[in-house]
Design a protein around this motif. Sequence first.
Motif, mmCIF file in Angstrom:
data_model
loop_
_atom_site.group_PDB
_atom_site.id
_atom_site.type_symbol
_atom_site.label_atom_id
_atom_site.label_comp_id
_atom_site.label_asym_id
_atom_site.label_seq_id
_atom_site.Cartn_x
_atom_site.Cartn_y
_atom_site.Cartn_z
ATOM 1 N N LYS A 122 0.584 -1.226 -0.148
ATOM 2 C CA LYS A 122 -0.187 0.041 -0.019
ATOM 3 C C LYS A 122 0.944 1.232 -0.106
ATOM 4 C CE LYS A 122 -3.860 -2.244 -0.292
ATOM 5 N NZ LYS A 122 -4.673 -2.305 -1.215
ATOM 6 N N LYS A 123 2.108 1.168 0.491
ATOM 7 C CA LYS A 123 3.117 2.076 0.237
ATOM 8 C C LYS A 123 4.291 1.837 -0.024
ATOM 9 C CE LYS A 123 1.158 5.594 3.728
ATOM 10 N NZ LYS A 123 1.277 6.131 4.979
ATOM 11 N N VAL A 124 5.243 2.573 -0.919
ATOM 12 C CA VAL A 124 6.366 1.983 -1.358
ATOM 13 C C VAL A 124 7.474 3.227 -0.924
ATOM 14 C CG1 VAL A 124 7.902 1.539 -3.353
ATOM 15 C CG2 VAL A 124 5.589 0.498 -3.326
ATOM 16 N N VAL A 125 8.591 2.952 -0.376
ATOM 17 C CA VAL A 125 9.383 4.032 -0.068
ATOM 18 C C VAL A 125 10.751 3.847 -0.636
ATOM 19 C CG1 VAL A 125 10.654 5.141 2.065
ATOM 20 C CG2 VAL A 125 8.354 4.269 2.328
ATOM 21 N N ILE A 126 11.126 4.851 -1.417
ATOM 22 C CA ILE A 126 12.457 4.804 -2.185
ATOM 23 C C ILE A 126 13.064 6.067 -2.479
ATOM 24 C CG2 ILE A 126 11.331 3.213 -3.667
ATOM 25 C CD1 ILE A 126 10.507 5.056 -5.804
ATOM 26 N N THR A 142 8.518 6.021 -13.053
ATOM 27 C CA THR A 142 7.772 4.794 -13.508
ATOM 28 C C THR A 142 7.010 4.209 -12.209
ATOM 29 O OG1 THR A 142 9.700 4.111 -14.876
ATOM 30 C CG2 THR A 142 8.236 2.464 -14.134
ATOM 31 N N MET A 143 7.592 4.262 -11.097
ATOM 32 C CA MET A 143 7.118 3.774 -9.633
ATOM 33 C C MET A 143 5.957 4.596 -9.525
ATOM 34 S SD MET A 143 7.749 1.456 -7.443
ATOM 35 C CE MET A 143 9.499 0.902 -7.291
ATOM 36 N N LYS A 144 6.080 5.846 -9.614
ATOM 37 C CA LYS A 144 4.584 6.808 -9.368
ATOM 38 C C LYS A 144 3.520 6.172 -10.154
ATOM 39 C CE LYS A 144 7.019 10.997 -7.449
ATOM 40 N NZ LYS A 144 7.241 11.945 -7.522
ATOM 41 N N GLN A 145 3.796 6.251 -11.434
ATOM 42 C CA GLN A 145 2.796 5.718 -12.566
ATOM 43 C C GLN A 145 2.039 4.251 -12.015
ATOM 44 O OE1 GLN A 145 3.851 5.771 -16.573
ATOM 45 N NE2 GLN A 145 2.287 4.498 -17.141
ATOM 46 N N LEU A 146 3.020 3.444 -11.892
ATOM 47 C CA LEU A 146 2.573 2.040 -11.194
ATOM 48 C C LEU A 146 1.909 2.033 -10.159
ATOM 49 C CD1 LEU A 146 5.889 -0.116 -12.426
ATOM 50 C CD2 LEU A 146 3.541 -0.261 -13.363
ATOM 51 N N GLY A 147 2.136 2.992 -9.122
ATOM 52 C CA GLY A 147 1.375 3.093 -7.711
ATOM 53 C C GLY A 147 0.101 3.590 -8.118
ATOM 54 N N GLU A 148 -0.196 4.453 -9.198
ATOM 55 C CA GLU A 148 -1.318 4.735 -9.499
ATOM 56 C C GLU A 148 -2.083 3.882 -9.956
ATOM 57 O OE1 GLU A 148 -1.014 8.158 -12.259
ATOM 58 O OE2 GLU A 148 -0.319 9.590 -10.697
ATOM 59 N N PHE A 152 -1.262 1.871 -4.684
ATOM 60 C CA PHE A 152 0.015 2.172 -3.686
ATOM 61 C C PHE A 152 0.617 3.445 -3.607
ATOM 62 C CE2 PHE A 152 2.441 -0.228 -6.710
ATOM 63 C CZ PHE A 152 3.737 0.665 -6.882
ATOM 64 N N GLU A 153 0.621 4.239 -2.467
ATOM 65 C CA GLU A 153 1.491 5.542 -2.601
ATOM 66 C C GLU A 153 2.996 5.321 -2.455
ATOM 67 O OE1 GLU A 153 0.345 7.636 0.825
ATOM 68 O OE2 GLU A 153 -1.576 6.863 1.014
ATOM 69 N N VAL A 154 3.561 6.451 -3.262
ATOM 70 C CA VAL A 154 4.876 6.530 -3.222
ATOM 71 C C VAL A 154 5.542 7.471 -2.235
ATOM 72 C CG1 VAL A 154 6.876 6.568 -4.653
ATOM 73 C CG2 VAL A 154 4.875 5.497 -5.572
ATOM 74 N N ALA A 155 6.591 7.164 -1.561
ATOM 75 C CA ALA A 155 7.047 8.375 -0.741
ATOM 76 C C ALA A 155 8.692 8.207 -0.896
ATOM 77 C CB ALA A 155 6.859 7.828 0.605
#
Length: 333
Positions: A122-126, A142-148, A152-155
């Motif tokens: 649900k959250k990805v931290v990178i 890419t990660m933000k697009q895949l999160g949408e 899942f949220e990207v921090a």
Amino acid sequence: MRRFVDCFRSLDEIPQGYGPTAVTIGNFDGVHRGHARVIRTVVAEAHSDGLKAVAISFDPHPALVHRPDVPHFPIMGLRDSLDLLDELGLDALVLLPYSLDFAQETPEDFVRTTFVEGLGAKKVVIGADVRFGRNNSGDLDTMKQLGEEHGFEVAVVEDLSTDNDLTELDAKDEHRRCSSTWIRELLASGDVDSAAHLLGRYHRMRGKVVHGAARGRELGFPTANMASDSDGLIPADGVYAGWLHDEAGQRWPVAISVGSNPTFEGVSRQVEAHVMGRPHEEVEDFDLYGQNVILEFVAHLRSMVAYEGMDALIRQMTKDVDDAWRALGYEPE
């Protein structure tokens, strides 16, 4: 006692429906201060939303797979890495088997199978410079697009660098971030003090004490010789001050010699530690043979040089012990 409830070595070991989770990804070689910042953020994000905190890493290290002809030695062994990740509060570590076939997985497939289906992220931290998937074609966007797409949220976690928290360290580059590569360079030059600043603790080795040639004992400076298969990157040849932790949990001040000892011919490279006792106390007959110990490197005292004759060597070794005491914060008697 390690508190990991879940430690998976493949996606197949992750139970169906595991999660939901907050996830990060990296090699975590050395578990340095930059890694610690990311892990603490994952744990905080997980706790705030009732998620499990998970880190994804790889075994073997990708460098061994992509460049098998180039020697690669981990900064620390897996046991120490797990202990440190555990102390930071992770709920699980996923060690994915790394191969050339695995490296061909697209960023989209990797995120879907590992983050979403495997861990219910649900959250990805990178970090802002994250790269993943085939040819490292996946990045932060890419990660933000895949999160949408996958919910899942990207921090993003700011790097530790010479621009902020590391301003007191000298670096070849004006803007240099805390990294395993930088730590390796420092250890290769013997600068264990700067390496400790990036690691957030003293650099360490872990291994069994084995019998050596007993030359140190004959000269009045008995040493504990580390086995050749000990974990931890060996720093540059030279003499260091440090600490030895034995199996009983006792910490002993030591003078450490790293190298082939050029005074004697035919000696292979080795790491040996002379236990100096406790501050201002004589150490009696002390047997560490067969014990698994931890060696911590505190300060570099000198480079390794050859001496003409035993008298000159003994005088230098006596000075090394005095210098080691001072480096550890004590005045020799």
